[in-house]
Design an enzyme around this catalytic site. Sequence first.
Site, PDB file in Angstrom:
ATOM      1  N   GLU A 127      79.513  -0.265  86.920  1.00  0.00           N
ATOM      2  CA  GLU A 127      79.283   1.018  86.225  1.00  0.00           C
ATOM      3  C   GLU A 127      77.823   1.451  86.181  1.00  0.00           C
ATOM      4  O   GLU A 127      77.303   1.831  85.127  1.00  0.00           O
ATOM      5  CB  GLU A 127      79.861   0.944  84.803  1.00  0.00           C
ATOM      6  CG  GLU A 127      81.337   0.621  84.786  1.00  0.00           C
ATOM      7  CD  GLU A 127      81.939   0.583  83.382  1.00  0.00           C
ATOM      8  OE1 GLU A 127      81.175   0.526  82.393  1.00  0.00           O
ATOM      9  OE2 GLU A 127      83.180   0.590  83.280  1.00  0.00           O
ATOM     10  N   HIS A 206      91.149   3.734  86.037  1.00  0.00           N
ATOM     11  CA  HIS A 206      91.706   3.964  84.694  1.00  0.00           C
ATOM     12  C   HIS A 206      92.092   5.432  84.613  1.00  0.00           C
ATOM     13  O   HIS A 206      91.271   6.277  84.240  1.00  0.00           O
ATOM     14  CB  HIS A 206      90.669   3.638  83.619  1.00  0.00           C
ATOM     15  CG  HIS A 206      90.305   2.195  83.542  1.00  0.00           C
ATOM     16  ND1 HIS A 206      91.203   1.232  83.160  1.00  0.00           N
ATOM     17  CD2 HIS A 206      89.146   1.556  83.807  1.00  0.00           C
ATOM     18  CE1 HIS A 206      90.612   0.043  83.180  1.00  0.00           C
ATOM     19  NE2 HIS A 206      89.364   0.214  83.576  1.00  0.00           N
ATOM     20  N   GLU A 235      91.168  -2.248  88.201  1.00  0.00           N
ATOM     21  CA  GLU A 235      91.506  -2.211  86.765  1.00  0.00           C
ATOM     22  C   GLU A 235      92.557  -1.147  86.495  1.00  0.00           C
ATOM     23  O   GLU A 235      92.469  -0.401  85.511  1.00  0.00           O
ATOM     24  CB  GLU A 235      90.249  -1.932  85.932  1.00  0.00           C
ATOM     25  CG  GLU A 235      89.124  -2.918  86.177  1.00  0.00           C
ATOM     26  CD  GLU A 235      87.888  -2.681  85.318  1.00  0.00           C
ATOM     27  OE1 GLU A 235      87.957  -1.914  84.338  1.00  0.00           O
ATOM     28  OE2 GLU A 235      86.835  -3.271  85.638  1.00  0.00           O
ATOM     29  N   ASP A 237      95.250   1.250  85.351  1.00  0.00           N
ATOM     30  CA  ASP A 237      96.193   1.610  84.290  1.00  0.00           C
ATOM     31  C   ASP A 237      96.291   3.126  84.273  1.00  0.00           C
ATOM     32  O   ASP A 237      95.354   3.819  84.660  1.00  0.00           O
ATOM     33  CB  ASP A 237      95.851   1.005  82.914  1.00  0.00           C
ATOM     34  CG  ASP A 237      94.444   1.268  82.420  1.00  0.00           C
ATOM     35  OD1 ASP A 237      93.745   2.154  82.958  1.00  0.00           O
ATOM     36  OD2 ASP A 237      94.031   0.587  81.465  1.00  0.00           O
TER      37      ASP A 237
END
Length: 299
Positions: A127, A206, A235, A237
């Site tokens: 990030e 995400h 990651e 979702d």
Amino acid sequence: ESTLGAAAAQSGRYFGTAIASGRLGDSAYTSIAGREFNMVTPENEMKIDATEPQRGQFNFTAGDRVYNWAVQNGKKVRGHTLAWHSQQPGWMQSLSGSSLRQAMIDHINGVMAHYKGKIAQWDVVNEAFADGNSGARRDSNLQRTGNDWIEVAFRTARAADPAAKLCYNDYNTDNWTWAKTQAVYNMVKDFKQRGVPIDCVGFQSHFNNDSPYNSNYRTTLQSFAALGVDVAVTELDIQGASPTTYANVVNDCLAVSRCLGITVWGVRDSDSWRAEQTPLLFNGDGSKKAAYTSVLNAL
Ligand code: XIL
């Protein structure tokens, strides 16, 4: 095939999940995770605050708990994450300049030495780019040590564990039209041109109503892969867990030969950091959701 991991293995890929050490005593959790997934990312246990709570004093208790559970159950491990503005211990938050730069290097060396030869992929830097239209680096104490902090992290990581694939990982880098995506793309292109050691780019993925899945996701994965790096969905979702969107993500990864695999960010909705968005593949009672079947069929 009857499990996500076995289905992904048919095309030489993996299907992983984030694992939380605090849930390893829950047999409903471990039975699903043990059965379905063949890659594990420690959800918090290998982050900086967990592994170096005091400067120079490393603690691998929780990280090893997740690592050992994974390996004892036949799974590989993605290390997450070595250099990040978030979840820094207090001592690191208060450092700056050359002492922070040295602390980052020492941290990478300390953690990677402990897990040397044992980690399939490391998220070396997480990030580092700003949201929005600037295409700039994220302002952080690490960024303020100098723009070269990311390449220093990767060079340090390569020397510390030459066997691990070294990844840059971020969110909101999945939509090809976004400035943040293009900025990361340009960094990776520059690293490849200058021989900075980078092997993979992780797309957190995400997805929610503000940052939804976009059909140009495949273009993004393909474009990064064309730079000569592997890509991974790290990651995943999806708010509401649309079966169609889950299948689209799977199909996009399968369409890109350099897409190594997919990791969902937790097992059951009740395990999710965004539980209220019910974004995962299993209900809180352990039953399979429609999104689960959609993913299995797409693999
Ligand atoms: C999240 C964890 O899921 C939470 O348990 C924790 O409180 C905060 O971090 N991007 C990342 C992950 O790279 O490490 C974050 O994980 C989610 C966003």
